[in-house]
Design a protein around this motif. Structure first.
Motif, mmCIF file in Angstrom:
data_model
loop_
_atom_site.group_PDB
_atom_site.id
_atom_site.type_symbol
_atom_site.label_atom_id
_atom_site.label_comp_id
_atom_site.label_asym_id
_atom_site.label_seq_id
_atom_site.Cartn_x
_atom_site.Cartn_y
_atom_site.Cartn_z
ATOM 1 N N ASP A 150 81.268 11.124 -22.694
ATOM 2 C CA ASP A 150 82.413 10.384 -22.142
ATOM 3 C C ASP A 150 83.756 11.400 -21.572
ATOM 4 O O ASP A 150 84.471 11.716 -22.287
ATOM 5 N N ASN A 152 86.055 9.343 -19.827
ATOM 6 C CA ASN A 152 86.932 8.325 -20.135
ATOM 7 C C ASN A 152 87.847 8.996 -18.169
ATOM 8 O O ASN A 152 89.442 9.191 -18.334
ATOM 9 N N ASP A 200 82.426 2.574 -18.703
ATOM 10 C CA ASP A 200 83.135 1.874 -19.991
ATOM 11 C C ASP A 200 84.897 1.681 -19.442
ATOM 12 O O ASP A 200 84.621 -0.380 -18.947
ATOM 13 N N LYS A 224 83.364 -3.291 -24.701
ATOM 14 C CA LYS A 224 84.197 -3.430 -26.046
ATOM 15 C C LYS A 224 85.094 -4.509 -25.742
ATOM 16 O O LYS A 224 85.912 -5.243 -25.071
HETATM 17 MG MG MG Z 1 85.096 5.918 -23.044
#
Ligand code: MG
Length: 329
Positions: A150, A152, A200, A224
């Motif tokens: 990940d 980000n 994400d 999420k």
């Molecule tokens: Mg993430």
């Protein structure tokens, strides 16, 4: 249902180990809990999103309000969140997210702990300069474990050649390599990598998920609930992805036991075909606000009790509370 009283409770939760991503290092969390008191039986959590549409952003706060009403609604019906979703599974596979560590030996030590505990999948946080070496080291040490990374948002499309060097490591996916608004660039990057791209931060609601799928920007989506404004929108994204053959999994935002329990129920839906970041409470906290969510044999149980199926522990809540705000109607 008429909400008579709402209490906003801020709690301080120290992390047992600093959690570093390409964004920042966290050493504690200050989550907000909502305690409600209601009367009557006419209930509908599904109206919360529309009622708050005029408020721009603040999706996590909107999600928290929706959660409070959803929990109240379900408890009045003596129904679990899993039952409302139609989930029949009793547990979901549990993955763990490992932050950026100070050194490769430190990282290998952390991963060894989680592998020994039985986690079903390991996710490594990466950033430029902390990517190829840690992935290589973990693959060499732990072999054919389920592994993903990940970023980000830490990379640019011009880093594509470096990111291609991750392809030989047979990762399940690379999560959010580029900026959150870079859907088109993610689509271009997807054509250059064999590692599947998962989004994400870019997925803030069902509309952005639909755009990402239509553009070919992601073959996997991390859902999420806190990021998309609540569990009902999260379920809509799941339905959309399932209809388009896009795999989803449930991410984590260092939730308390309440959010962790709700995530486990959500992840019981059929489109969640990859292990989520629904780890045990002890991954992050020495003390949770509820009885700890436990990872056992690589899985977390889906609570079967009414509402989200967990209760705050009064003593723990008392110790952790740093601020309360009482809103009486
Ligand atoms: Mg993430």
């Amino acid at each position: 249902m008429h909400i008579e009283r709402v209490e906003l409770i801020t709690v301080r939760m120290p992390l047992i180990h600093p959690f570093t991503t390409s964004f920042s290092t966290q050493t504690e969390r200050l989550p907000l809990l909502i305690r409600w008191q209601a009367a009557g039986h006419a209930v509908s959590a599904s109206t919360v999103g529309a009622a708050l549409e005029h408020v721009v952003g603040h999706r996590m706060a909107k999600g928290a309000l929706e959660m409070a009403i959803l929990d109240a609604q379900l408890r009045l019906r003596n129904m679990s969140f899993a039952a409302q979703l139609g989930v029949t599974r009793v547990s979901v596979p549990s993955g763990v997210s490992v932050g950026i560590e100070k050194s490769i030996p430190d990282l290998l030590g952390r991963v060894a702990d989680f592998v020994d505990q039985g986690y079903a999948r390991i996710k490594l946080k990466i950033q430029p300069g902390w990517d190829l070496e840690p992935v290589k080291a973990v693959r060499e040490r732990f072999g054919d474990i389920a592994l993903q990374v990940d970023a980000n948002t830490a990379y640019r499309l011009s880093d594509a050649q470096r990111l291609r060097r991750l392809d030989p490591f047979d990762l399940l996916l690379i999560e959010q390599p580029l900026g959150e608004e870079d859907l088109r660039q993610h689509a271009l990057l997807a054509g250059l990598l064999t590692t599947p791209i998962c989004l994400d931060e870019s997925i803030v609601d069902a509309r952005s998920a639909a755009d990402a799928i239509a553009l070919g920007a992601a073959s996997v989506i991390n859902i999420k609930p806190g990021r998309v404004g609540g569990y009902l929108e999260a379920a809509r994204i799941h339905d959309l992805a399932l209809a388009h053959g896009v795999a989803v999994w449930c991410g984590g935002m260092l939730e308390t036991g309440i959010g962790r329990a709700a995530n486990a129920a959500l992840a019981g839906l059929p489109g969640f075909t990859l292990p989520g970041d629904i780890s045990g409470s002890d991954r992050f906290y020495a003390q949770d606000v509820t009885e700890p969510i436990v990872m056992k044999d690589g899985a977390v149980s889906i609570p079967g009790g009414p509402g989200f199926g967990v209760e705050p522990l009064p003593a723990a809540l008392g110790e952790m509370t740093v601020h309360t705000l009482d809103l009486t109607a």
